[in-house]
Design a protein around this motif. Structure first.
Motif, mmCIF file in Angstrom:
data_model
loop_
_atom_site.group_PDB
_atom_site.id
_atom_site.type_symbol
_atom_site.label_atom_id
_atom_site.label_comp_id
_atom_site.label_asym_id
_atom_site.label_seq_id
_atom_site.Cartn_x
_atom_site.Cartn_y
_atom_site.Cartn_z
ATOM 1 N N ASP A 70 0.744 -1.153 0.237
ATOM 2 C CA ASP A 70 0.065 -0.186 -0.002
ATOM 3 C C ASP A 70 0.815 1.047 0.073
ATOM 4 O OD1 ASP A 70 -1.904 1.991 0.326
ATOM 5 O OD2 ASP A 70 -2.563 1.309 2.297
ATOM 6 N N PRO A 71 0.667 2.139 -1.015
ATOM 7 C CA PRO A 71 1.690 3.275 -1.065
ATOM 8 C C PRO A 71 1.409 4.254 0.115
ATOM 9 C CG PRO A 71 0.266 3.242 -3.279
ATOM 10 C CD PRO A 71 0.237 2.079 -2.010
ATOM 11 N N THR A 72 0.176 4.373 0.655
ATOM 12 C CA THR A 72 0.160 5.033 1.785
ATOM 13 C C THR A 72 0.769 4.811 2.989
ATOM 14 O OG1 THR A 72 -2.114 5.611 0.713
ATOM 15 C CG2 THR A 72 -2.102 6.252 3.023
ATOM 16 N N LEU A 73 0.719 3.364 3.143
ATOM 17 C CA LEU A 73 1.556 3.035 4.193
ATOM 18 C C LEU A 73 3.003 3.113 3.987
ATOM 19 C CD1 LEU A 73 -0.504 -0.380 5.228
ATOM 20 C CD2 LEU A 73 -0.554 2.042 6.485
ATOM 21 N N VAL A 74 3.647 2.759 2.947
ATOM 22 C CA VAL A 74 4.870 3.187 2.573
ATOM 23 C C VAL A 74 5.430 4.609 2.787
ATOM 24 C CG1 VAL A 74 6.704 2.809 1.126
ATOM 25 C CG2 VAL A 74 4.801 1.060 1.061
ATOM 26 N N ALA A 75 4.599 5.638 2.429
ATOM 27 C CA ALA A 75 4.793 6.732 2.477
ATOM 28 C C ALA A 75 4.815 7.205 4.044
ATOM 29 C CB ALA A 75 3.820 7.739 1.660
ATOM 30 N N THR A 76 3.964 6.817 4.583
ATOM 31 C CA THR A 76 3.918 7.166 6.102
ATOM 32 C C THR A 76 5.032 6.649 6.837
ATOM 33 O OG1 THR A 76 1.491 6.969 6.171
ATOM 34 C CG2 THR A 76 2.308 6.674 8.172
ATOM 35 N N THR A 105 -4.857 9.251 3.828
ATOM 36 C CA THR A 105 -6.055 8.422 3.933
ATOM 37 C C THR A 105 -7.090 9.504 3.174
ATOM 38 O OG1 THR A 105 -5.241 7.091 5.479
ATOM 39 C CG2 THR A 105 -7.456 7.231 5.055
ATOM 40 N N LEU A 106 -7.130 10.724 3.798
ATOM 41 C CA LEU A 106 -8.450 11.412 3.582
ATOM 42 C C LEU A 106 -8.116 12.000 1.904
ATOM 43 C CD1 LEU A 106 -8.674 13.824 6.618
ATOM 44 C CD2 LEU A 106 -10.249 12.009 5.942
ATOM 45 N N ILE A 107 -6.975 11.973 1.536
ATOM 46 C CA ILE A 107 -6.825 12.680 0.406
ATOM 47 C C ILE A 107 -7.041 11.675 -0.820
ATOM 48 C CG2 ILE A 107 -5.118 13.420 -1.469
ATOM 49 C CD1 ILE A 107 -3.602 14.923 0.607
ATOM 50 N N LEU A 108 -6.884 10.467 -0.437
ATOM 51 C CA LEU A 108 -6.742 9.083 -1.715
ATOM 52 C C LEU A 108 -8.075 8.515 -1.447
ATOM 53 C CD1 LEU A 108 -3.206 7.934 -1.208
ATOM 54 C CD2 LEU A 108 -4.210 9.303 -3.080
ATOM 55 N N ALA A 109 -8.839 8.742 -0.370
ATOM 56 C CA ALA A 109 -9.985 8.044 -0.274
ATOM 57 C C ALA A 109 -11.288 8.545 -1.066
ATOM 58 C CB ALA A 109 -10.564 8.147 1.106
#
Length: 109
Positions: A70-76, A105-109
């Motif tokens: 998940d790119p969100t988790l990697v970036a975080t 999460t808010l941006i990509l949701a």
């Protein structure tokens, strides 16, 4: 393979006794004695070794049915690591990670 209820309870009890014995060996038997300097130095690195081991599989292994992490988790994780190294503060690293995860999460949701 289905385990019966008595077997599950036996496993829970054995693991509980094992956990108690492991903790008691350090806290109960050695708690009142001073530890040698080399042991204290090694114990300082325990959180640094345990936390990445708990977090890395969640971040870098793909979720069920996915082909990449998940790119969100990697970036975080990268932001948290960078801020932790830069500020040398666990609190700022965790706060920046929480903020990054929330915003992405808010941006990509």
């Amino acid at each position: 393979m289905t385990l019966s209820q008595p077997v599950i309870w036996l496993i829970i009890i054995v693991l509980g006794v094992g956990t108690f014995a492991l903790r008691f060996s350090f806290l109960g038997l050695l708690g009142s004695r001073p530890l040698p300097p080399w042991a204290l130095r090694l114990l300082r690195y325990t959180p640094v070794a345990v936390l990445p081991g708990l977090i890395a599989p969640r971040v870098f292994l793909p979720p069920e049915g996915a082909t990449s992490p998940d790119p969100t988790l990697v970036a975080t994780a990268l932001v948290t690591l960078a801020l932790g190294v830069w500020t040398k503060s666990a609190i700022w690293a965790m706060l920046s990670g929480a903020l990054t995860l929330t915003v992405l999460t808010l941006i990509l949701a």
